[in-house]
Design a protein around this motif. Structure first.
Motif, mmCIF file in Angstrom:
data_model
loop_
_atom_site.group_PDB
_atom_site.id
_atom_site.type_symbol
_atom_site.label_atom_id
_atom_site.label_comp_id
_atom_site.label_asym_id
_atom_site.label_seq_id
_atom_site.Cartn_x
_atom_site.Cartn_y
_atom_site.Cartn_z
ATOM 1 N N GLU A 1 -7.618 16.768 1.134
ATOM 2 C CA GLU A 1 -7.107 15.459 0.712
ATOM 3 C C GLU A 1 -6.419 15.602 -0.634
ATOM 4 O O GLU A 1 -6.803 16.471 -1.427
ATOM 5 N N ASP B 1 -4.659 4.326 -6.741
ATOM 6 C CA ASP B 1 -5.341 3.545 -5.705
ATOM 7 C C ASP B 1 -4.327 3.314 -4.576
ATOM 8 O O ASP B 1 -3.157 3.046 -4.849
ATOM 9 N N ILE B 2 -4.776 3.421 -3.349
ATOM 10 C CA ILE B 2 -3.844 3.235 -2.219
ATOM 11 C C ILE B 2 -3.328 1.785 -2.152
ATOM 12 O O ILE B 2 -2.208 1.525 -1.734
ATOM 13 N N THR C 1 0.824 -1.217 0.000
ATOM 14 C CA THR C 1 0.000 0.000 0.000
ATOM 15 C C THR C 1 0.857 1.266 0.000
ATOM 16 O O THR C 1 1.958 1.287 0.550
ATOM 17 N N ASN D 1 -12.729 8.038 3.494
ATOM 18 C CA ASN D 1 -11.470 8.531 2.899
ATOM 19 C C ASN D 1 -10.562 7.333 2.597
ATOM 20 O O ASN D 1 -11.023 6.183 2.634
ATOM 21 N N ASN D 2 -9.270 7.607 2.294
ATOM 22 C CA ASN D 2 -8.380 6.493 1.925
ATOM 23 C C ASN D 2 -8.254 5.473 3.058
ATOM 24 O O ASN D 2 -8.096 4.272 2.823
ATOM 25 N N GLN E 1 -4.393 10.562 -9.116
ATOM 26 C CA GLN E 1 -4.218 9.904 -7.821
ATOM 27 C C GLN E 1 -4.324 8.381 -8.003
ATOM 28 O O GLN E 1 -5.254 7.897 -8.633
ATOM 29 N N LEU F 1 -2.088 8.387 6.041
ATOM 30 C CA LEU F 1 -3.279 7.537 5.976
ATOM 31 C C LEU F 1 -4.390 8.188 6.804
ATOM 32 O O LEU F 1 -4.249 8.348 8.021
ATOM 33 N N TYR G 1 -11.412 3.184 3.154
ATOM 34 C CA TYR G 1 -11.324 2.226 2.053
ATOM 35 C C TYR G 1 -10.337 1.101 2.406
ATOM 36 O O TYR G 1 -10.651 -0.083 2.275
#
Ligand code: URA
Length: 415
Positions: free
Chosen positions: A368, A408-409, A231, A260-261, A406, A237, A264
């Motif tokens: 963000e 995906d985390i 990640t 938020n991230n 951006q 985070l 998720y």
């Protein structure tokens, strides 16, 4: 000693006995801090072979108590980051769904946070006796405690030295440190969050993949199922960085008040651990995780856990300072290492091992990555008694006229 260091440099594999002589010798004070520092620095520079890694995992495990492997016992571990409060969100979700989970966690050091400090900030007792540990697990279905002195004492001693000698980011040393603790604590299934980026110990995908595969191989040797999530950790985070400040975000997410991230990632992690534990499909597991949050059971479980371990959820933050945007543009990144360091300087972390923490210090980010920013917008709120240069904080926000895509985390999942 010098002969063994030369062998490491020449990549001439050290035997189990030679590694034991060095590392067990260090635990028994026969090898000095200076000598071990040389060994660690050599490993950082020249690496270790897989056989040497396997030998050291075994030596680390056998340095203390070893709990018998428990087929029902699932555990998680992160390689450490800024704003990482996933344990406090994922565990209550799982416990509310009937997955019993016991976790030993660490304290913050440097710019990365520690779960134990976050819990201590709201009065949760974490130095539990063996009896208290099992009572909490039985009564609540989840427990979090600090690592006992007799679980992998060799890791404790070596990690403390790594921390002050700039040798924390060696991939084999990270793999040995994490896997020896996870195996010694009896988990049969282990989810590892390998963080990559500015605020992480590993800053590139190649090293992160190597670390993940190495930990999976160590797991196989001990018959443990290991799944690694890779990640992103360039950005913090979630929005809250600190101790009690992070607990506030945990509450918001468990009450389904914040997306938020972090939300998720926690849902994905919980769903993955639920499928590993109960054999559900990914979709079925995710549906259960969503339910646990929307019907309030995960939040109730968190409260039950906090009260059972002696904590309380009345968090009163002091006055704060605002950081305002000086220009318009797109917010492409919030530098997690800078934010972690500022939070530490505000008093939320330790610069030295024995520093006292200001539990209410930290940062709440009000924007963000990906946001469209106008001049004068509030970027962040700062809490803490220590004075911080506002320009240093502003520097952590990368605001540009060009919008960066951006990612995906979750970059990859390796099984
Ligand atoms: N977490 C650990 O427990 N050990 C490391 O070496 C890095 C992260």
């Amino acid at each position: 000693m010098n002969f063994l260091i030369e062998k490491l440099k020449e990549k001439n594999e050290l035997s189990y006995e030679e590694l034991e002589h060095l590392f067990k010798g260090y635990l028994e004070n026969k090898v000095t801090d200076e000598e071990m520092t040389k060994v660690l620095k050599t490993i950082c520079k020249y690496g270790l072979s897989e056989n040497e890694v396997f030998s050291l995992v075994d030596i680390f495990i056998k340095s203390g108590d070893v709990l018998e492997e428990n087929p029902d016992f699932i555990d998680k571990h992160s390689t450490g980051g800024v704003g990482d409060k996933t344990t406090l969100i994922v565990l209550p979700i799982l416990a509310s769904l009937g997955v019993k989970i016991a976790k030993m966690s660490g304290k913050a050091l440097g710019y990365t946070g520690g779960t134990i400090d976050k819990l201590n900030s709201i009065g949760v007792k974490t130095d539990l006796t063996k009896e208290e540990f099992y009572t909490c697990l039985e009564d609540v279905g989840m427990v979090i405690s600090s690592q006992t002195d007799n679980l992998c004492p060799l890791d404790k001693k070596v990690y403390a030295l790594r921390d002050v000698t700039g040798t924390t980011n060696s991939v084999p040393l990270i793999a040995i440190s994490i896997m020896s603790k996870k195996i010694a604590s009896g988990a049969s299934k282990i989810l590892l969050d390998v963080k990559i980026g500015k605020g992480a110990l590993v800053d590139n995908l190649k090293d992160a993949r190597y670390l993940a595969n190495l930990m999976i191989k160590i797991g196989k040797k001990y018959n443990r199922e290991v799944v690694c999530m890779l990640t992103e950790m360039d950005n913090p985070l979630g929005s809250n960085i600190g101790n009690s400040i992070e607990v506030l975000e945990v509450i918001d997410i468990l009450k389904n008040n914040k997306q938020n991230n972090l939300t998720y990632l926690c849902k994905e992690m919980a769903a993955l651990m639920l499928s590993m534990s109960k054999g559900y499909s990914k979709e079925e597991a995710m549906a259960q995780v969503e339910d646990a949050i929307t019907n309030g059971k995960a939040y109730d479980k968190f409260c039950e856990f906090v009260y059972h371990q002696g904590g309380n959820l009345e968090i009163n933050l002091p006055d704060c300072e605002y950081i305002l945007a000086k220009r318009y543009g797109y917010l492409n990144e919030i530098d997690s290492r800078k934010i972690g360091t500022i939070s530490m300087n505000l008093g939320a972390g330790r610069k030295e091992k024995d520093d006292e923490i200001d539990y209410n210090a930290g940062i709440i980010l009000k924007v963000e990555p990906g946001d469209d920013i106008k001049e004068g917008d509030i970027l962040a709120k700062l809490y803490g008694k220590n004075k911080i240069d506002e320009d240093d904080v502003y520097d952590a926000f990368n605001i540009s006229l060009f919008k960066k895509k951006q990612n995906d985390i979750i970059l990859e999942i390796i099984k």
